[in-house]
Scaffold this motif. Sequence first.
Motif, PDB file in Angstrom:
ATOM      1  N   MET A 168       4.417 -32.050 -28.801  1.00 20.03           N
ATOM      2  CA  MET A 168       4.608 -30.614 -29.858  1.00 20.03           C
ATOM      3  C   MET A 168       5.255 -31.098 -31.311  1.00 20.03           C
ATOM      4  N   SER A 169       4.007 -30.740 -32.427  1.00 20.07           N
ATOM      5  CA  SER A 169       4.668 -31.000 -33.845  1.00 20.07           C
ATOM      6  C   SER A 169       5.720 -31.799 -34.523  1.00 20.07           C
ATOM      7  N   THR A 170       6.063 -32.388 -35.930  1.00 19.67           N
ATOM      8  CA  THR A 170       7.438 -32.374 -36.141  1.00 19.67           C
ATOM      9  C   THR A 170       7.231 -31.234 -36.904  1.00 19.67           C
ATOM     10  N   GLN A 171       6.671 -30.370 -37.522  1.00 24.86           N
ATOM     11  CA  GLN A 171       6.623 -28.858 -38.242  1.00 24.86           C
ATOM     12  C   GLN A 171       7.459 -28.338 -37.239  1.00 24.86           C
ATOM     13  N   HIS A 172       6.341 -27.957 -35.744  1.00 28.44           N
ATOM     14  CA  HIS A 172       6.459 -26.939 -35.423  1.00 28.44           C
ATOM     15  C   HIS A 172       7.939 -27.045 -34.644  1.00 28.44           C
ATOM     16  N   SER A 173       8.209 -28.258 -34.148  1.00 26.73           N
ATOM     17  CA  SER A 173       9.722 -28.518 -33.876  1.00 26.73           C
ATOM     18  C   SER A 173      11.046 -28.132 -34.431  1.00 26.73           C
ATOM     19  N   SER A 174      10.906 -28.551 -35.651  1.00 26.98           N
ATOM     20  CA  SER A 174      11.588 -28.280 -37.215  1.00 26.98           C
ATOM     21  C   SER A 174      11.699 -26.049 -36.590  1.00 26.98           C
ATOM     22  N   ARG A 175      10.323 -25.641 -37.422  1.00 28.21           N
ATOM     23  CA  ARG A 175      11.117 -24.577 -36.693  1.00 28.21           C
ATOM     24  C   ARG A 175      11.470 -23.568 -35.368  1.00 28.21           C
ATOM     25  N   PHE A 176      11.176 -24.490 -34.354  1.00 29.18           N
ATOM     26  CA  PHE A 176      12.266 -24.069 -33.174  1.00 29.18           C
ATOM     27  C   PHE A 176      14.242 -24.304 -33.344  1.00 29.18           C
ATOM     28  N   LYS A 177      13.781 -26.064 -34.269  1.00 35.40           N
ATOM     29  CA  LYS A 177      15.437 -26.017 -34.257  1.00 35.40           C
ATOM     30  C   LYS A 177      16.081 -24.867 -35.044  1.00 35.40           C
ATOM     31  N   ASP A 178      15.654 -24.292 -36.311  1.00 38.63           N
ATOM     32  CA  ASP A 178      15.863 -23.598 -36.692  1.00 38.63           C
ATOM     33  C   ASP A 178      15.900 -22.440 -35.693  1.00 38.63           C
ATOM     34  N   MET A 179      14.970 -21.250 -35.621  1.00 40.13           N
ATOM     35  CA  MET A 179      14.905 -20.176 -34.656  1.00 40.13           C
ATOM     36  C   MET A 179      15.908 -20.353 -33.963  1.00 40.13           C
ATOM     37  N   ALA A 180      16.686 -22.024 -32.956  1.00 37.14           N
ATOM     38  CA  ALA A 180      17.755 -22.212 -32.289  1.00 37.14           C
ATOM     39  C   ALA A 180      19.095 -21.703 -32.736  1.00 37.14           C
ATOM     40  N   ARG A 181      18.957 -22.280 -33.642  1.00 39.90           N
ATOM     41  CA  ARG A 181      20.718 -22.484 -34.538  1.00 39.90           C
ATOM     42  C   ARG A 181      20.526 -20.905 -35.010  1.00 39.90           C
ATOM     43  N   HIS A 182      19.539 -19.904 -35.244  1.00 40.53           N
ATOM     44  CA  HIS A 182      19.747 -18.807 -35.998  1.00 40.53           C
ATOM     45  C   HIS A 182      19.923 -17.464 -34.413  1.00 40.53           C
ATOM     46  N   ILE A 183      19.396 -17.729 -34.142  1.00 38.81           N
ATOM     47  CA  ILE A 183      20.012 -16.894 -32.771  1.00 38.81           C
ATOM     48  C   ILE A 183      21.459 -17.366 -32.289  1.00 38.81           C
ATOM     49  N   SER A 184      21.675 -18.236 -31.873  1.00 40.19           N
ATOM     50  CA  SER A 184      23.163 -19.264 -31.379  1.00 40.19           C
ATOM     51  C   SER A 184      24.017 -18.575 -32.436  1.00 40.19           C
ATOM     52  N   SER A 185      24.037 -18.557 -33.288  1.00 42.02           N
ATOM     53  CA  SER A 185      24.503 -18.080 -34.162  1.00 42.02           C
ATOM     54  C   SER A 185      25.269 -16.756 -34.491  1.00 42.02           C
ATOM     55  N   ALA A 186      23.636 -15.825 -34.330  1.00 43.45           N
ATOM     56  CA  ALA A 186      24.626 -14.517 -33.663  1.00 43.45           C
ATOM     57  C   ALA A 186      24.637 -14.133 -32.980  1.00 43.45           C
ATOM     58  N   LEU A 187      24.622 -15.144 -32.035  1.00 43.19           N
ATOM     59  CA  LEU A 187      24.898 -14.749 -30.517  1.00 43.19           C
ATOM     60  C   LEU A 187      26.715 -14.360 -30.613  1.00 43.19           C
ATOM     61  N   LYS A 188      26.950 -15.394 -31.170  1.00 42.44           N
ATOM     62  CA  LYS A 188      28.841 -16.814 -31.490  1.00 42.44           C
ATOM     63  C   LYS A 188      28.987 -14.919 -32.285  1.00 42.44           C
ATOM     64  N   HIS A 189      28.839 -14.112 -33.057  1.00 43.46           N
ATOM     65  CA  HIS A 189      28.452 -13.216 -33.882  1.00 43.46           C
ATOM     66  C   HIS A 189      29.125 -12.077 -33.352  1.00 43.46           C
ATOM     67  N   GLU A 190      28.620 -11.642 -32.364  1.00 44.53           N
ATOM     68  CA  GLU A 190      27.997 -10.567 -31.523  1.00 44.53           C
ATOM     69  C   GLU A 190      28.908 -10.303 -30.453  1.00 44.53           C
ATOM     70  N   GLU A 191      29.079 -11.856 -30.155  1.00 42.32           N
ATOM     71  CA  GLU A 191      30.292 -12.708 -29.112  1.00 42.32           C
ATOM     72  C   GLU A 191      32.259 -11.302 -29.337  1.00 42.32           C
ATOM     73  N   GLU A 192      32.197 -12.279 -30.807  1.00 45.00           N
ATOM     74  CA  GLU A 192      33.093 -12.232 -31.297  1.00 45.00           C
ATOM     75  C   GLU A 192      33.564 -11.294 -31.910  1.00 45.00           C
ATOM     76  N   ARG A 193      32.324 -10.296 -32.188  1.00 41.79           N
ATOM     77  CA  ARG A 193      32.674  -8.578 -32.743  1.00 41.79           C
ATOM     78  C   ARG A 193      32.902  -7.763 -31.571  1.00 41.79           C
ATOM     79  N   CYS A 194      32.869  -8.254 -30.519  1.00 39.42           N
ATOM     80  CA  CYS A 194      32.549  -7.318 -28.897  1.00 39.42           C
ATOM     81  C   CYS A 194      32.159  -8.176 -27.823  1.00 39.42           C
TER      82      CYS A 194
END
Length: 206
Positions: A168-194
Amino acid sequence: HGTMDVPLQGIIFVVHMSIGGDKLVFRYPPVVRTNVSDETLVAFKQSSTSHRPSVDSPTIPMPGDDDTTHSDISSKYKWYNMPSVVIAPILTPKTQLCNQTFDLCIDDSRFIGYPTLINKGESDDDDDDDPNDCECRDEDKKVKVEEKPKTKDDITLYNIMFVLSSAMSTQHSSRFKDMARHISSALKHEEERCLYLSSQVQIMLA
């Protein structure tokens, strides 16, 4: 956004439980396989113990696995198809490697995620400073209260990962790293909320 040079192989979600340890909760596409020999499992467990992931994308050699029937994704991506008891500990990093990008290459597969710690019960420590609590007065500080054994299996960390080709190219891997970070952040928010994550994981592991 353009077409990717290499398709996404799959998605894996692992957690570490306070009592149950490392668990593979979800993997898509699903894997269908025959029984893996005990010798193969022992060999891979020993290998995974000595090769805990680091942040710098180490490469872990993979022995042959003739007993495995692979899923619909390309058969050359053998690590995606490994049993959960083998792959879960490898994809569950130590706590000092959490809350940051996880990027691990094993043979032809690349696992990108953002392992996140869940700290529960931090507010409970504040009760020890309550001046109205007779057990916390100076004259009682020498008395040690025996801790009760843990009976609830809580999630202490989770890691949702995209499984890609190591080409996988560096450009595409960077996009997946950003997606993983955003999804993890959203899951943590929902875990803390409910406690959304805890409730769903209990259902999926039942």
